[in-house]
Design a protein around this motif. Structure first.
Motif, PDB file in Angstrom:
ATOM      1  N   GLN A  70      75.733  50.732 -23.377  1.00 57.23           N
ATOM      2  CA  GLN A  70      74.543  51.011 -24.174  1.00 57.23           C
ATOM      3  C   GLN A  70      73.722  52.174 -23.631  1.00 57.23           C
ATOM      4  O   GLN A  70      73.225  52.986 -24.383  1.00 57.23           O
ATOM      5  CB  GLN A  70      73.662  49.751 -24.248  1.00 57.23           C
ATOM      6  N   ASN A  71      73.572  52.234 -22.314  1.00 61.75           N
ATOM      7  CA  ASN A  71      72.689  53.253 -21.744  1.00 61.75           C
ATOM      8  C   ASN A  71      73.295  53.819 -20.467  1.00 61.75           C
ATOM      9  O   ASN A  71      72.727  53.711 -19.388  1.00 61.75           O
ATOM     10  CB  ASN A  71      71.309  52.652 -21.464  1.00 61.75           C
ATOM     11  N   ILE A  72      74.456  54.437 -20.612  1.00 55.09           N
ATOM     12  CA  ILE A  72      75.125  55.026 -19.458  1.00 55.09           C
ATOM     13  C   ILE A  72      74.442  56.355 -19.113  1.00 55.09           C
ATOM     14  O   ILE A  72      74.144  57.160 -20.009  1.00 55.09           O
ATOM     15  CB  ILE A  72      76.631  55.241 -19.745  1.00 55.09           C
ATOM     16  N   PRO A  73      74.123  56.609 -17.853  1.00 55.97           N
ATOM     17  CA  PRO A  73      73.394  57.840 -17.486  1.00 55.97           C
ATOM     18  C   PRO A  73      74.110  59.128 -17.890  1.00 55.97           C
ATOM     19  O   PRO A  73      73.458  60.119 -18.225  1.00 55.97           O
ATOM     20  CB  PRO A  73      73.274  57.728 -15.961  1.00 55.97           C
ATOM     21  N   THR A  74      75.436  59.128 -17.870  1.00 49.90           N
ATOM     22  CA  THR A  74      76.171  60.358 -18.191  1.00 49.90           C
ATOM     23  C   THR A  74      76.024  60.778 -19.647  1.00 49.90           C
ATOM     24  O   THR A  74      76.379  61.896 -20.007  1.00 49.90           O
ATOM     25  CB  THR A  74      77.668  60.173 -17.880  1.00 49.90           C
ATOM     26  N   ALA A  75      75.503  59.881 -20.493  1.00 48.15           N
ATOM     27  CA  ALA A  75      75.331  60.207 -21.909  1.00 48.15           C
ATOM     28  C   ALA A  75      73.923  60.689 -22.229  1.00 48.15           C
ATOM     29  O   ALA A  75      73.636  61.028 -23.374  1.00 48.15           O
ATOM     30  CB  ALA A  75      75.663  58.987 -22.770  1.00 48.15           C
ATOM     31  N   ARG A  76      73.058  60.715 -21.230  1.00 51.65           N
ATOM     32  CA  ARG A  76      71.700  61.196 -21.459  1.00 51.65           C
ATOM     33  C   ARG A  76      71.703  62.718 -21.575  1.00 51.65           C
ATOM     34  O   ARG A  76      72.488  63.395 -20.905  1.00 51.65           O
ATOM     35  CB  ARG A  76      70.779  60.739 -20.329  1.00 51.65           C
ATOM     36  N   PRO A  77      70.847  63.269 -22.415  1.00 51.95           N
ATOM     37  CA  PRO A  77      70.886  64.715 -22.691  1.00 51.95           C
ATOM     38  C   PRO A  77      70.846  65.599 -21.458  1.00 51.95           C
ATOM     39  O   PRO A  77      71.615  66.563 -21.365  1.00 51.95           O
ATOM     40  CB  PRO A  77      69.646  64.927 -23.569  1.00 51.95           C
ATOM     41  N   ALA A  78      69.975  65.294 -20.500  1.00 56.19           N
ATOM     42  CA  ALA A  78      69.835  66.164 -19.329  1.00 56.19           C
ATOM     43  C   ALA A  78      71.139  66.242 -18.535  1.00 56.19           C
ATOM     44  O   ALA A  78      71.578  67.331 -18.138  1.00 56.19           O
ATOM     45  CB  ALA A  78      68.703  65.661 -18.440  1.00 56.19           C
ATOM     46  N   ILE A  79      71.761  65.086 -18.306  1.00 54.68           N
ATOM     47  CA  ILE A  79      73.001  65.054 -17.533  1.00 54.68           C
ATOM     48  C   ILE A  79      74.144  65.664 -18.333  1.00 54.68           C
ATOM     49  O   ILE A  79      74.964  66.425 -17.801  1.00 54.68           O
ATOM     50  CB  ILE A  79      73.333  63.611 -17.112  1.00 54.68           C
ATOM     51  N   GLU A  80      74.192  65.355 -19.613  1.00 58.26           N
ATOM     52  CA  GLU A  80      75.265  65.878 -20.455  1.00 58.26           C
ATOM     53  C   GLU A  80      75.190  67.395 -20.568  1.00 58.26           C
ATOM     54  O   GLU A  80      76.211  68.086 -20.463  1.00 58.26           O
ATOM     55  CB  GLU A  80      75.187  65.232 -21.840  1.00 58.26           C
ATOM     56  N   VAL A  81      73.993  67.914 -20.757  1.00 53.20           N
ATOM     57  CA  VAL A  81      73.819  69.364 -20.840  1.00 53.20           C
ATOM     58  C   VAL A  81      74.204  70.026 -19.519  1.00 53.20           C
ATOM     59  O   VAL A  81      74.900  71.045 -19.497  1.00 53.20           O
ATOM     60  CB  VAL A  81      72.361  69.714 -21.213  1.00 53.20           C
ATOM     61  N   GLY A  82      73.758  69.444 -18.414  1.00 50.24           N
ATOM     62  CA  GLY A  82      74.102  69.995 -17.107  1.00 50.24           C
ATOM     63  C   GLY A  82      75.598  70.018 -16.871  1.00 50.24           C
ATOM     64  O   GLY A  82      76.154  71.012 -16.377  1.00 50.24           O
ATOM     65  N   LEU A  83      76.264  68.939 -17.240  1.00 50.40           N
ATOM     66  CA  LEU A  83      77.713  68.848 -17.061  1.00 50.40           C
ATOM     67  C   LEU A  83      78.445  69.883 -17.915  1.00 50.40           C
ATOM     68  O   LEU A  83      79.370  70.562 -17.444  1.00 50.40           O
ATOM     69  CB  LEU A  83      78.177  67.437 -17.423  1.00 50.40           C
ATOM     70  N   LEU A  84      78.014  70.033 -19.152  1.00 46.00           N
ATOM     71  CA  LEU A  84      78.659  70.997 -20.049  1.00 46.00           C
ATOM     72  C   LEU A  84      78.425  72.432 -19.588  1.00 46.00           C
ATOM     73  O   LEU A  84      79.327  73.274 -19.673  1.00 46.00           O
ATOM     74  CB  LEU A  84      78.141  70.812 -21.477  1.00 46.00           C
ATOM     75  N   TYR A  85      77.232  72.713 -19.082  1.00 48.85           N
ATOM     76  CA  TYR A  85      76.963  74.066 -18.594  1.00 48.85           C
ATOM     77  C   TYR A  85      77.766  74.372 -17.325  1.00 48.85           C
ATOM     78  O   TYR A  85      78.198  75.512 -17.119  1.00 48.85           O
ATOM     79  CB  TYR A  85      75.472  74.269 -18.341  1.00 48.85           C
ATOM     80  N   VAL A  86      77.967  73.379 -16.481  1.00 57.80           N
ATOM     81  CA  VAL A  86      78.804  73.582 -15.291  1.00 57.80           C
ATOM     82  C   VAL A  86      80.237  73.904 -15.709  1.00 57.80           C
ATOM     83  O   VAL A  86      80.870  74.831 -15.181  1.00 57.80           O
ATOM     84  CB  VAL A  86      78.765  72.339 -14.379  1.00 57.80           C
ATOM     85  N   LEU A  87      80.758  73.148 -16.675  1.00 53.67           N
ATOM     86  CA  LEU A  87      82.099  73.441 -17.191  1.00 53.67           C
ATOM     87  C   LEU A  87      82.151  74.832 -17.812  1.00 53.67           C
ATOM     88  O   LEU A  87      83.141  75.559 -17.652  1.00 53.67           O
ATOM     89  CB  LEU A  87      82.502  72.387 -18.227  1.00 53.67           C
ATOM     90  N   THR A  88      81.087  75.204 -18.503  1.00 52.84           N
ATOM     91  CA  THR A  88      81.029  76.530 -19.121  1.00 52.84           C
ATOM     92  C   THR A  88      81.130  77.632 -18.074  1.00 52.84           C
ATOM     93  O   THR A  88      81.844  78.625 -18.262  1.00 52.84           O
ATOM     94  CB  THR A  88      79.712  76.688 -19.911  1.00 52.84           C
ATOM     95  N   ILE A  89      80.430  77.456 -16.969  1.00 56.76           N
ATOM     96  CA  ILE A  89      80.456  78.461 -15.899  1.00 56.76           C
ATOM     97  C   ILE A  89      81.864  78.584 -15.316  1.00 56.76           C
ATOM     98  O   ILE A  89      82.365  79.695 -15.080  1.00 56.76           O
ATOM     99  CB  ILE A  89      79.441  78.098 -14.802  1.00 56.76           C
ATOM    100  N   PHE A  90      82.517  77.451 -15.090  1.00 56.39           N
ATOM    101  CA  PHE A  90      83.879  77.489 -14.551  1.00 56.39           C
ATOM    102  C   PHE A  90      84.844  78.151 -15.533  1.00 56.39           C
ATOM    103  O   PHE A  90      85.700  78.951 -15.127  1.00 56.39           O
ATOM    104  CB  PHE A  90      84.354  76.074 -14.216  1.00 56.39           C
ATOM    105  N   TRP A  91      84.715  77.823 -16.820  1.00 56.78           N
ATOM    106  CA  TRP A  91      85.587  78.446 -17.818  1.00 56.78           C
ATOM    107  C   TRP A  91      85.356  79.949 -17.880  1.00 56.78           C
ATOM    108  O   TRP A  91      86.308  80.727 -17.998  1.00 56.78           O
ATOM    109  CB  TRP A  91      85.363  77.806 -19.192  1.00 56.78           C
TER     110      TRP A  91
END
Length: 200
Positions: A70-91
């Motif tokens: 229901q409320n997993i931290p990895t699905a919260r916007p701040a963490i999700e955005v940070g994770l996606l931007y990190v992947l973006t930098i690596f790509w």
């Protein structure tokens, strides 16, 4: 969790998440074909393969966790955005390296003599891989930016709770305002319920 349990924005995010996975699978497939031909020798070919595997694992597990809890931290916007931007930098970094190494591969693969049919097939795979690694980069960047823009927009509307839960279950609702919640010049000096810029 049933699909009907997702919010409107959650369904959109789910669709985008699945699209990212599909694009990554295409990149992974072409990277595997290129590496099989080159016998996993060149770093320019290995980087997209490794990054596609890592990205697929991260995207898959974050999706499963989001749908399972229901409320997993990895699905919260701040963490999700940070994770996606990190992947973006690596790509971006790995794509720049690999694309520079692939500059000697002919753009027109049909220019390779017909008797080298396997080389021509490898050339087509490299060109397809080159396209999909950049498509994946752009898709990750746009997804992260879209989520961030939406979260900031909701935050500015006073819905600060958007940061405390998963976007997949987020439903916007107006929070009752009080005198202590006023922050802008208009809020301080305009009559309650009216804008300071209204014409009377």
């Amino acid at each position: 969790m049933a699909f009907s349990d997702l919010s409107s924005i959650g369904k959109k995010k789910l669709g985008v998440h699945v699209l990212l996975i599909v694009l990554d699978i295409f990149a992974l497939a072409f990277a595997a074909r290129v590496n099989i031909f080159q016998e996993y020798y060149f770093m320019a070919d290995l980087f997209p393969l490794g990054l596609a595997v890592v990205t697929l694992i991260i995207l898959f597990f974050t999706l499963v966790l989001d749908l399972s809890f229901q409320n997993i931290p990895t699905a919260r916007p701040a963490i999700e955005v940070g994770l996606l931007y990190v992947l973006t930098i690596f790509w971006l970094a790995f794509n720049a390296f690999s694309t520079a190494r692939w500059r000697h591969v002919p753009m027109n693969c049909n220019s390779i003599p017909a008797e080298y049919d396997d080389m021509r097939g490898w050339c087509h795979d490299v060109q397809a891989l080159k396209s999909f690694v950049w498509i994946e980069f752009v898709a990750l960047f746009l997804t992260a930016s879209w989520i961030l823009h939406y979260a900031i927009k909701e935050h500015k509307l006073g819905r600060n709770y958007i940061w405390t839960g998963p976007l997949s279950r987020y439903v916007s609702r107006d929070v009752a305002r009080n005198d202590f919640a006023r922050q802008t010049f208009t809020d301080y000096f305009a009559p309650r319920g009216h804008s300071a810029f209204e014409k009377f």
